[in-house]
Motif scaffolding. Structure first.
Motif, short mmCIF file in Angstrom:
data_model
loop_
_atom_site.label_atom_id
_atom_site.label_comp_id
_atom_site.label_asym_id
_atom_site.label_seq_id
_atom_site.Cartn_x
_atom_site.Cartn_y
_atom_site.Cartn_z
N ALA A 78 0.83 -1.20 0.00
CA ALA A 78 0.00 0.00 0.00
C ALA A 78 0.86 1.25 0.00
O ALA A 78 0.60 2.22 -0.73
N ILE A 79 1.92 1.26 0.82
CA ILE A 79 2.81 2.41 0.89
C ILE A 79 3.52 2.63 -0.44
O ILE A 79 3.66 3.77 -0.90
N ALA A 80 3.97 1.55 -1.07
CA ALA A 80 4.64 1.67 -2.37
C ALA A 80 3.70 2.30 -3.40
O ALA A 80 4.10 3.16 -4.19
N ALA A 81 2.44 1.88 -3.37
CA ALA A 81 1.45 2.44 -4.30
C ALA A 81 1.20 3.91 -4.02
O ALA A 81 1.08 4.73 -4.94
N VAL A 82 1.11 4.25 -2.74
CA VAL A 82 0.88 5.64 -2.35
C VAL A 82 2.03 6.52 -2.82
O VAL A 82 1.83 7.60 -3.39
N GLU A 83 3.24 6.06 -2.57
CA GLU A 83 4.42 6.85 -2.95
C GLU A 83 4.44 7.12 -4.45
O GLU A 83 4.73 8.25 -4.89
N ALA A 84 4.15 6.10 -5.24
CA ALA A 84 4.16 6.26 -6.69
C ALA A 84 3.12 7.29 -7.13
O ALA A 84 3.38 8.14 -7.99
N GLN A 85 1.93 7.23 -6.51
CA GLN A 85 0.87 8.14 -6.92
C GLN A 85 1.15 9.56 -6.45
O GLN A 85 0.92 10.53 -7.19
N VAL A 86 1.64 9.72 -5.22
CA VAL A 86 1.96 11.05 -4.71
C VAL A 86 3.05 11.70 -5.56
O VAL A 86 2.98 12.88 -5.89
N GLU A 87 4.05 10.91 -5.94
CA GLU A 87 5.13 11.43 -6.78
C GLU A 87 4.60 11.84 -8.15
O GLU A 87 4.97 12.90 -8.67
N ALA A 88 3.73 11.03 -8.70
CA ALA A 88 3.16 11.35 -10.01
C ALA A 88 2.32 12.62 -9.95
O ALA A 88 2.38 13.48 -10.84
N ASP A 89 1.54 12.77 -8.86
CA ASP A 89 0.71 13.96 -8.70
C ASP A 89 1.58 15.20 -8.54
O ASP A 89 1.25 16.28 -9.06
N ALA A 90 2.69 15.07 -7.80
CA ALA A 90 3.59 16.20 -7.60
C ALA A 90 4.22 16.64 -8.92
O ALA A 90 4.37 17.83 -9.19
#
Length: 322
Positions: A138-150
């Protein structure tokens, strides 16, 4: 488990009045940075130390079920591994909480999801292998999405505008709620285990179940604080009672409603924390002394006026020229 940050759901959370008010407070705090005055930087460092003391104290109270005091937490933070006259299990719990806290502070730089497992181990939290793997995924998925949004919207990632802070805060709330569901989703199922025993024993069993569920979420709270920091949202602190109340608030909802419950519960606490953080950073001892002196003089004048309020002026008394 994969967490998908639903933009529509996050927008709805960001629009909640409690979240909007918290974002205003967060915006006021974030706008102070970068700090350039030595006094403010020193104040912020003291706030950070105090925040760790408060968080580790709350964790130790949950882990032990005992009355861990502020001096206990301060002594251990300052390096004590025993405290004369205090139970060693309290000291050990504080040592474990500080170890977990220090472990997670490295997350913002490394982004290593394994750190949350190390933090859980430091706290003595026994997640089963399936839960641990789900948390890391879950954390890996969150990090990828947060980075993409940024990358897609760099302005949003750094802006101190209240509306932008609200979106980032809402994102962290969504992650928090989802991860709480991973590690504490079965808490309600175990709450009935006290059936068939005395009232007192049942109450003790219920308290034990609540404490066990609360202990499971402690590493999640550490992670989400680091995620907030990564997303330019200030950290917060929940007391042991507030952690227990948060779990209860979520348990009383179902499905998607848990996110709203999490947001409504945490947002006012965040608002108060960020107001306090800003006041702490801006605190000036000389100005505080001056204001305290003015307040004392005002109270003295009011007290003196009240004391002689019953005495009427004599209209016939002679006027004296000074």
């Amino acid at each position: 488990m994969t967490i998908e940050l639903n933009r529509e759901a996050i927008a709805q959370v960001a629009a909640l009045p409690a979240v909007a008010r918290a974002a205003e407070a967060g915006s006021g705090l974030i706008a102070l940075w970068p700090l350039i005055e030595a006094m403010q930087m020193d104040n912020d460092a003291k706030y950070a130390e105090n925040l760790q003391v408060r968080i580790t104290r709350a964790f130790a109270r949950i882990l032990t079920g005992e009355d861990v005091t502020v001096p206990d937490a301060e002594f251990v933070y300052e390096g004590a591994d025993e405290i004369p006259g205090r139970p060693q299990n309290i000291v050990d719990a504080l040592l474990a909480a500080n170890d977990a806290y220090d472990t997670m502070t490295g997350y913002a730089e490394s982004g290593d999801a394994e750190l949350i497992i190390e933090a859980a181990n430091a706290l003595g939290i026994d997640w089963d292998s399936e839960t641990a793997e789900s948390v890391k995924e879950a954390i890996a998925a969150v990090e990828a999405q947060v980075e993409a949004d940024a990358e897609a919207d760099g302005r949003l990632a750094a802006s101190a505008e209240p509306a932008d802070v609200a979106v980032r805060f809402a994102t962290a709330l969504a992650v928090c709620d989802a991860l709480l569901g991973v590690v504490a989703g079965d808490a309600a199922d175990t709450s009935g285990s006290a059936d068939g025993v005395s009232v007192d024993d049942s109450a003790d069993a219920a308290d034990s179940v609540a404490a066990s569920a609360a202990a499971k979420v402690l590493p999640i709270l550490l992670y989400v604080n680091e995620l907030r920091e990564q997303c330019s949202v200030p950290r917060i602190c929940l007391t042991d009672k507030q952690i227990l109340d948060l779990i209860e608030a979520r348990a009383n909802t179902s499905g998607a409603d848990s996110l709203a419950a999490t947001a409504e519960f945490i947002a006012p606490l965040a608002q108060a924390e960020w107001d306090k953080h800003r006041e702490d950073v801006l605190w000036n001892p000389d100005e505080a002394k001056r204001q305290a002196k003015e307040e004392d003089e005002k109270r003295n004048k009011e007290a003196l006026a009240a004391k002689f309020a019953h005495i009427k002026d004599d209209p016939n008394k002679e006027t004296v020229e000074l």
